[in-house]
Design a protein around this motif. Structure first.
Motif, PDB file in Angstrom:
ATOM      1  N   ALA A   1       2.390   6.628   6.796  1.00 26.74           N
ATOM      2  CA  ALA A   1       3.427   6.623   5.807  1.00 26.74           C
ATOM      3  C   ALA A   1       3.108   7.664   4.825  1.00 26.74           C
ATOM      4  N   LEU A   2       2.598   8.309   4.852  1.00 32.89           N
ATOM      5  CA  LEU A   2       2.562   9.627   3.919  1.00 32.89           C
ATOM      6  C   LEU A   2       3.428  10.769   4.032  1.00 32.89           C
ATOM      7  N   PRO A   3       4.054  10.831   5.313  1.00 32.63           N
ATOM      8  CA  PRO A   3       5.329  11.603   5.328  1.00 32.63           C
ATOM      9  C   PRO A   3       6.186  10.884   4.719  1.00 32.63           C
ATOM     10  N   ARG A   4       6.799   9.440   5.138  1.00 30.02           N
ATOM     11  CA  ARG A   4       7.943   8.914   4.472  1.00 30.02           C
ATOM     12  C   ARG A   4       8.214   9.427   2.353  1.00 30.02           C
TER      13      ARG A   4
ATOM     14  N   LYS B   1       0.825  -1.215   0.636  1.00 27.25           N
ATOM     15  CA  LYS B   1       0.158   0.017   0.033  1.00 27.25           C
ATOM     16  C   LYS B   1       0.531   1.562  -0.140  1.00 27.25           C
ATOM     17  N   GLU B   2       1.557   1.199   0.954  1.00 29.46           N
ATOM     18  CA  GLU B   2       2.957   2.404   0.849  1.00 29.46           C
ATOM     19  C   GLU B   2       2.985   2.718  -0.497  1.00 29.46           C
ATOM     20  N   GLU B   3       4.078   1.932  -1.029  1.00 29.33           N
ATOM     21  CA  GLU B   3       4.700   1.669  -2.399  1.00 29.33           C
ATOM     22  C   GLU B   3       4.285   2.152  -3.402  1.00 29.33           C
ATOM     23  N   ALA B   4       2.211   1.297  -3.562  1.00 26.76           N
ATOM     24  CA  ALA B   4       1.134   1.803  -4.480  1.00 26.76           C
ATOM     25  C   ALA B   4       1.555   3.218  -3.941  1.00 26.76           C
ATOM     26  N   LEU B   5       1.602   4.382  -2.755  1.00 32.39           N
ATOM     27  CA  LEU B   5       1.360   5.541  -2.486  1.00 32.39           C
ATOM     28  C   LEU B   5       2.396   6.018  -3.116  1.00 32.39           C
ATOM     29  N   ALA B   6       3.514   6.308  -2.997  1.00 32.82           N
ATOM     30  CA  ALA B   6       4.454   6.081  -3.469  1.00 32.82           C
ATOM     31  C   ALA B   6       4.684   6.689  -4.908  1.00 32.82           C
ATOM     32  N   TYR B   7       4.620   5.543  -5.952  1.00 33.83           N
ATOM     33  CA  TYR B   7       3.948   6.044  -6.655  1.00 33.83           C
ATOM     34  C   TYR B   7       3.356   6.219  -7.875  1.00 33.83           C
TER      35      TYR B   7
END
Length: 354
Positions: free
Chosen positions: A287-290, A250-256
């Protein structure tokens, strides 16, 4: 021979009856009625790349009867010829806007008239043009796609209203819905090499939802075809529920998706501002600030909590969406941030919003 034929007919009749009973149970008898009355035109139209997008040049009215501690409320939704939310009927999109808003129901203005949304407040507070392409249930995935669809408006600033639930929505083939079947939508998927991309919706969830809401399935043929489609939607919903990706994915998807949003903004020469909108005053996901990188991030958690501590309620009672006071606060905070960071150079000839 006659006995064999009779046996075959009985088997076929029994099988057909079992199928019909199965459809009746799975597609109708176990699908609850929802507390929503829809009037006017369709709010959404099916989009093969996104799943659903706002119906252009439309007027829809939504009435929500009282349930539990929530009072009855109703609101009207008008869209312009591009599908952006506007104040009234017959509005045309300007050829260019200064601010383009994307996001979900928190940005779209669920339960509010367009005049009360933070996008509309921004237009007044900054004396500039704003087009709001947010839509209820959207995540970052659909927000990226709507930005790309309307890049020719050449905005100077893109405001993306993010909430915590977007982490889940981004990777789910089913957007949140009142019904226990899939409202199919675009989503992040990974290929065999482990590279993320945006996958198309798997079926027409808009038609499935709207037909069930309207009860437009009473003739035998439609009853059967819609029933089969609902069964399919329930299977898709089940697979999506039990196949939820890990938090890391989920974090990877948001970053992408944020990188894609930034890339799209760069291509049109716009600045990107991500605004975190708290749900029930909760802080932003870790995850957002990361993953935000060097993208401008305005976290409104403290602003919301500050108003709460003053005794001001910022959510619709019994519902959880931001209320009128919240939208005014969001607009004030964004306008201040935009001014402090000099994110928007207002043109003296800026087009006025509809």
């Amino acid at each position: 021979m006659k006995k064999a034929s009779k046996t075959l007919l009985l088997v076929l009749a029994s099988t057909a009856a079992s199928i019909l009973v199965g459809i009746a149970v799975a597609a109708y008898l176990t699908v609850p009625r929802i507390p929503l009355i829809a009037e006017g035109g369709g709010l959404l139209v099916f989009d093969p790349e996104i799943g659903g997008r706002a119906n252009p040049d439309s007027h829809a009215r939504r009435i929500y009867p009282a349930v539990r501690d929530r009072q009855t409320f109703a609101f009207d939704i008008y869209t312009d010829d591009r599908g952006a939310r506007v104040d009234g009927p017959g509005r045309k999109s300007p050829e260019q806007v200064d601010i383009l808003v994307v996001g979900d129901s928190f940005s779209w203005g669920y339960a509010l008239a367009n005049e009360e949304t933070y996008a509309r407040h921004l237009a007044r507070d900054l004396d500039t043009s704003v087009s709001n392409f947010a839509m209820a249930a959207y995540g970052t995935t659909q927000s990226v796609q709507m930005l790309r669809r309307n890049a020719d408006l050449s905005p100077k600033l893109i405001v993306y209203g993010i909430i915590a639930h977007h982490l889940e929505r981004n990777v789910s083939p089913c957007l949140p819905s009142y019904y226990p079947f899939c409202f199919s939508a675009s989503h992040v998927a990974w290929n065999e090499a482990g590279q993320p991309s945006i996958a198309r919706p798997r079926s027409n969830g808009v038609q499935r939802f709207q037909r069930h809401l309207a009860g437009d399935f009473l003739d035998p043929v439609t009853w059967f075809t819609h029933g089969i489609d609902v069964v399919r939607g329930r299977i898709e919903y089940g697979l999506a529920t039990y196949g939820t990706p890990t938090d890391e994915k989920k974090e990877e998807a948001l970053a992408y998706l944020l990188r894609e949003m930034q890339r799209s903004a760069d291509q049109i020469g716009a600045k990107l501002l991500v605004v975190y909108l708290p749900t029930n005053y909760y802080s932003a996901p870790k995850a957002l600030p990361r993953v935000i990188g060097d993208i401008e991030l305005l976290d409104l958690t403290e602003a919301f909590q500050r108003e709460r501590d003053k005794g001001v309620n910022l959510y619709i009672v019994g519902d959880g969406h931001p209320n009128r006071d919240a939208h005014e606060l969001i607009a004030r905070e964004i306008a201040k941030y935009v001014g402090d960071k000099d994110l928007l150079e207002i043109r003296s000839s800026s087009l006025q919003p509809d």
